[in-house]
Design an enzyme around this catalytic site. Sequence first.
Site, PDB file in Angstrom:
ATOM      1  N   CYS A  35     -23.938  12.940   5.035  1.00 23.35           N
ATOM      2  CA  CYS A  35     -23.673  12.952   4.209  1.00 23.35           C
ATOM      3  C   CYS A  35     -22.351  13.752   4.005  1.00 23.35           C
ATOM      4  O   CYS A  35     -21.503  14.107   5.171  1.00 23.35           O
ATOM      5  CB  CYS A  35     -24.387  14.218   4.393  1.00 23.35           C
ATOM      6  SG  CYS A  35     -24.816  15.567   3.603  1.00 23.35           S
ATOM      7  N   LYS A  49     -22.328  22.149  -9.464  1.00 20.92           N
ATOM      8  CA  LYS A  49     -21.480  21.904 -10.493  1.00 20.92           C
ATOM      9  C   LYS A  49     -22.434  20.691 -11.334  1.00 20.92           C
ATOM     10  O   LYS A  49     -21.858  21.447 -12.564  1.00 20.92           O
ATOM     11  CB  LYS A  49     -20.392  20.985  -9.817  1.00 20.92           C
ATOM     12  CG  LYS A  49     -19.233  21.205  -9.608  1.00 20.92           C
ATOM     13  CD  LYS A  49     -18.053  20.165  -9.314  1.00 20.92           C
ATOM     14  CE  LYS A  49     -16.694  20.734  -8.047  1.00 20.92           C
ATOM     15  NZ  LYS A  49     -16.656  20.055  -7.435  1.00 20.92           N
ATOM     16  N   CYS A  94     -22.149  17.355   3.889  1.00 20.26           N
ATOM     17  CA  CYS A  94     -21.762  18.164   5.182  1.00 20.26           C
ATOM     18  C   CYS A  94     -20.655  17.453   6.098  1.00 20.26           C
ATOM     19  O   CYS A  94     -20.176  18.125   7.126  1.00 20.26           O
ATOM     20  CB  CYS A  94     -23.034  18.041   5.929  1.00 20.26           C
ATOM     21  SG  CYS A  94     -24.587  18.907   4.936  1.00 20.26           S
ATOM     22  N   HIS A 126     -14.578  29.620  -5.469  1.00 17.30           N
ATOM     23  CA  HIS A 126     -15.729  30.272  -6.582  1.00 17.30           C
ATOM     24  C   HIS A 126     -16.012  31.549  -5.814  1.00 17.30           C
ATOM     25  O   HIS A 126     -15.712  31.772  -5.011  1.00 17.30           O
ATOM     26  CB  HIS A 126     -17.035  29.848  -6.849  1.00 17.30           C
ATOM     27  CG  HIS A 126     -17.552  28.289  -6.019  1.00 17.30           C
ATOM     28  ND1 HIS A 126     -18.134  29.475  -4.618  1.00 17.30           N
ATOM     29  CD2 HIS A 126     -18.226  27.378  -5.223  1.00 17.30           C
ATOM     30  CE1 HIS A 126     -18.469  28.758  -3.357  1.00 17.30           C
ATOM     31  NE2 HIS A 126     -18.273  27.180  -3.908  1.00 17.30           N
ATOM     32  N   LYS A 129     -28.350  28.641  -7.509  1.00 16.14           N
ATOM     33  CA  LYS A 129     -28.118  27.335  -6.324  1.00 16.14           C
ATOM     34  C   LYS A 129     -26.815  27.558  -7.278  1.00 16.14           C
ATOM     35  O   LYS A 129     -27.027  27.259  -8.128  1.00 16.14           O
ATOM     36  CB  LYS A 129     -28.512  26.593  -5.695  1.00 16.14           C
ATOM     37  CG  LYS A 129     -27.393  26.582  -3.552  1.00 16.14           C
ATOM     38  CD  LYS A 129     -28.336  25.886  -3.366  1.00 16.14           C
ATOM     39  CE  LYS A 129     -27.098  25.205  -2.331  1.00 16.14           C
ATOM     40  NZ  LYS A 129     -28.152  23.928  -1.622  1.00 16.14           N
ATOM     41  N   HIS A 143     -27.445  20.056   0.307  1.00 16.24           N
ATOM     42  CA  HIS A 143     -26.694  19.153  -0.955  1.00 16.24           C
ATOM     43  C   HIS A 143     -28.101  18.492  -1.785  1.00 16.24           C
ATOM     44  O   HIS A 143     -26.653  17.986  -2.941  1.00 16.24           O
ATOM     45  CB  HIS A 143     -25.827  18.386  -0.050  1.00 16.24           C
ATOM     46  CG  HIS A 143     -25.035  18.795   0.374  1.00 16.24           C
ATOM     47  ND1 HIS A 143     -25.066  19.657   1.605  1.00 16.24           N
ATOM     48  CD2 HIS A 143     -24.189  20.122   0.134  1.00 16.24           C
ATOM     49  CE1 HIS A 143     -23.883  19.994   1.776  1.00 16.24           C
ATOM     50  NE2 HIS A 143     -23.533  20.440   1.214  1.00 16.24           N
ATOM     51  N   CYS A 182     -30.973  15.220   1.622  1.00 18.70           N
ATOM     52  CA  CYS A 182     -29.884  16.345   2.559  1.00 18.70           C
ATOM     53  C   CYS A 182     -30.825  17.723   2.615  1.00 18.70           C
ATOM     54  O   CYS A 182     -30.623  17.621   1.146  1.00 18.70           O
ATOM     55  CB  CYS A 182     -28.377  16.564   2.799  1.00 18.70           C
ATOM     56  SG  CYS A 182     -27.882  17.746   3.070  1.00 18.70           S
ATOM     57  N   HIS A 220     -17.494  31.310  -2.336  1.00 17.59           N
ATOM     58  CA  HIS A 220     -15.982  31.057  -1.384  1.00 17.59           C
ATOM     59  C   HIS A 220     -15.263  32.827  -1.556  1.00 17.59           C
ATOM     60  O   HIS A 220     -14.691  33.384  -0.175  1.00 17.59           O
ATOM     61  CB  HIS A 220     -15.124  30.447  -1.790  1.00 17.59           C
ATOM     62  CG  HIS A 220     -15.225  29.448  -1.799  1.00 17.59           C
ATOM     63  ND1 HIS A 220     -14.950  28.130  -2.433  1.00 17.59           N
ATOM     64  CD2 HIS A 220     -16.181  27.990  -0.944  1.00 17.59           C
ATOM     65  CE1 HIS A 220     -15.373  27.097  -2.765  1.00 17.59           C
ATOM     66  NE2 HIS A 220     -15.955  27.024  -1.430  1.00 17.59           N
TER      67      HIS A 220
HETATM   68  N1  MSP Z   1     -14.507  23.330   5.222  1.00 16.00           N
HETATM   69  C1  MSP Z   1     -15.550  23.673   5.753  1.00 16.00           C
HETATM   70  C2  MSP Z   1     -15.977  24.965   6.849  1.00 16.00           C
HETATM   71  C3  MSP Z   1     -15.178  24.793   7.808  1.00 16.00           C
HETATM   72  S1  MSP Z   1     -14.660  26.500   9.069  1.00 16.00           S
HETATM   73  C4  MSP Z   1     -13.836  25.278  10.555  1.00 16.00           C
HETATM   74  C5  MSP Z   1     -17.128  24.589   4.884  1.00 16.00           C
HETATM   75  N2  MSP Z   1     -16.346  24.958   3.240  1.00 16.00           N
HETATM   76  S2  MSP Z   1     -16.608  24.849   2.037  1.00 16.00           S
HETATM   77  O1  MSP Z   1     -15.331  24.852   1.203  1.00 16.00           O
HETATM   78  O2  MSP Z   1     -17.487  24.126   1.337  1.00 16.00           O
HETATM   79  O3  MSP Z   1     -17.076  26.471   2.039  1.00 16.00           O
HETATM   80  C6  MSP Z   1     -16.397  27.795   2.454  1.00 16.00           C
HETATM   81  C7  MSP Z   1     -17.105  29.051   3.618  1.00 16.00           C
HETATM   82  O4  MSP Z   1     -17.905  28.817   2.353  1.00 16.00           O
HETATM   83  C8  MSP Z   1     -18.549  28.826   4.157  1.00 16.00           C
HETATM   84  O5  MSP Z   1     -18.942  29.777   4.861  1.00 16.00           O
HETATM   85  C9  MSP Z   1     -19.614  28.403   3.222  1.00 16.00           C
HETATM   86  O6  MSP Z   1     -20.446  29.042   3.712  1.00 16.00           O
HETATM   87  C10 MSP Z   1     -19.256  29.735   2.558  1.00 16.00           C
HETATM   88  N3  MSP Z   1     -19.726  29.606   0.497  1.00 16.00           N
HETATM   89  C11 MSP Z   1     -19.715  28.197  -0.441  1.00 16.00           C
HETATM   90  N4  MSP Z   1     -21.229  28.396  -1.339  1.00 16.00           N
HETATM   91  C12 MSP Z   1     -21.330  29.635  -1.174  1.00 16.00           C
HETATM   92  C13 MSP Z   1     -21.746  30.888  -1.627  1.00 16.00           C
HETATM   93  N5  MSP Z   1     -22.411  30.050  -2.752  1.00 16.00           N
HETATM   94  N6  MSP Z   1     -22.020  32.071  -1.237  1.00 16.00           N
HETATM   95  C14 MSP Z   1     -21.791  32.073  -0.617  1.00 16.00           C
HETATM   96  N7  MSP Z   1     -20.935  31.761   0.520  1.00 16.00           N
HETATM   97  C15 MSP Z   1     -20.725  30.085  -0.043  1.00 16.00           C
HETATM   98  O7  MSP Z   1     -17.774  24.055   4.886  1.00 16.00           O
END
Ligand code: MSP
Length: 517
Positions: A126, A302, A129, A18, A299, A147, A144, A21
């Site tokens: 969790c 889903k 997390c 999304h 935020k 989440h 949490c 990411h």
């Molecule tokens: N798999 C773990 C990270 C392991 S690093 C060794 C994880 N994955 S995640 O898919 O949940 O998130 C990946 C990255 O995307 C994280 O840095 C997270 O902060 C970032 N983001 C997820 N949602 C976000 C937003 N809505 N906005 C900005 N970044 C966000 O955590």
Amino acid sequence: MERFYLTTAIDYVNGAPHIGHAYEKIISDIIVRHYKQRVDNVYMLTGTDEHGIKIQKTAKDLGTTPKELCDKNAQSFKDAWALLDINYDKFIRTTDDYHEKCVQKIFEKLLEKGDIYKHSYTGLYCSGCECFLNPKDLDENGNCPIHGKKPDKVSEENYFFKLTKYKDAIIKHIKENPDFIRPYFRANEVLNQLENIEDISVSRPTSNVNWGISVLSDFEQVIYVWIDALSNYITALGYDVDGCHGELFKKYWPVDVHMIGKDILKFHSIYWIGILMALGVELPKSIYAHGWIMINKDKMSKSTGNVISPKTVMDSFELKEPDALRYFMAVTALNGRDGNYSDEEFKERVNADLANNFGNLLNRTLNMLVKYFDGEILPQHIEESELTYKVKSTVRSVKKYFDEYDAASAGLEIINLADAANKYIAERAPWTLAKEGKIEECGKVLYAILDTMAALSVLIKPYCPNISDRVAKQLKIDNNVKLDEIASCAIKQGKLISKEEIEPVFLRLDSEFADKK
Ligand code: MSP
């Protein structure tokens, strides 16, 4: 500095990418492209985090295997990054064989050292997390805080990492290295978390979770998510527990910056640092915790149904290239703060900054050059102007912001330079100068603007590589130069352009794109 290494967080593959990411990958790519304008050896690592209960559960719900789910979704992340022109050097998957083997060895080394021990445990897990939570960290409803869900009560035998052994050394490192955690305001948060730190669970019994890397010396346990995931930063470079490291590790470690979201700062600035200390590996130079992208101030989740993918944005605005989205994402969240995405804000921002401020300026100036000078640069017009000084100070401040990995402030600084050029043209009014017969003065003003646009095409390249190329093509300059090689008077004398060769560098969103269909 002779080389630069940046890593992003590796994304969970239980869903599709999304724009949260995407935000992280875009700012990382911009930083990396900027550093390529400063140093020759630059390396960017990204990838996917594929083990854990979440993937196991999602696969089960979808009636597929975890491996099939991972393969499909890892590809959708790669596709999204291709769409956004993310130029990473390596994409690691935690299911890659070399990674799994190295993680097993890391685990065994820590076991042998006595930094990992087995322990029966009851805790609150969790799955969002992918870790046990301290009851003190829960919100007033026992959920949490990240989440918003109740953690599961879990009783099992796990391996634990002796994080408490490294607590004092971690605190000392953070206090002695103010550049270690960025932005600076996050360091206190981490120091507070360190106060309550306990040893952490690093494995789960296969009876409860089987989608993970097996512990070599105990096949009834799988190594659990964080030790597996965090190690990607070194396994990708060929780290070897016995010291026979690969060339990339020798060249690029320690990393210059781990780019991650604020929600996972604790894992990076506490857990990862403890693990590296235990392994005797040099520590990262810095960790940058960026803010979150909200959707219309909410935020993304889903359950709210407001998750937006980068492809949706590109498709709904009929974007053929990602420059506008890259630029918007980069400037929407200032230095570590949260940012916001809405279609309206996106459209307004890029129309104002890229179409009006930037693109129109070039277009108007080139048209005047054709009108008054038949598209030719005359030698008597080539000279430095007050804008030349502004270019130099912009380059300095852009570098300063990137030293702090603040791509947003650097981006705004670049747009300010385009603003200054717009003010300059409005004040000097070359059209009036031409009318009054002050033709030489008019030529000098046009040259000053075009030469500033030449510098701008280099400065904006990390954000908008395609727009930058179109500017460079029309100005016949090389936009592949290093930042310190941006020269004044880069545009040479002679015929620059004809009416037919002038093309818009960025079309306003909505109307023109819609009209062109
Ligand atoms: N798999 C773990 C990270 C392991 S690093 C060794 C994880 N994955 S995640 O898919 O949940 O998130 C990946 C990255 O995307 C994280 O840095 C997270 O902060 C970032 N983001 C997820 N949602 C976000 C937003 N809505 N906005 C900005 N970044 C966000 O955590």
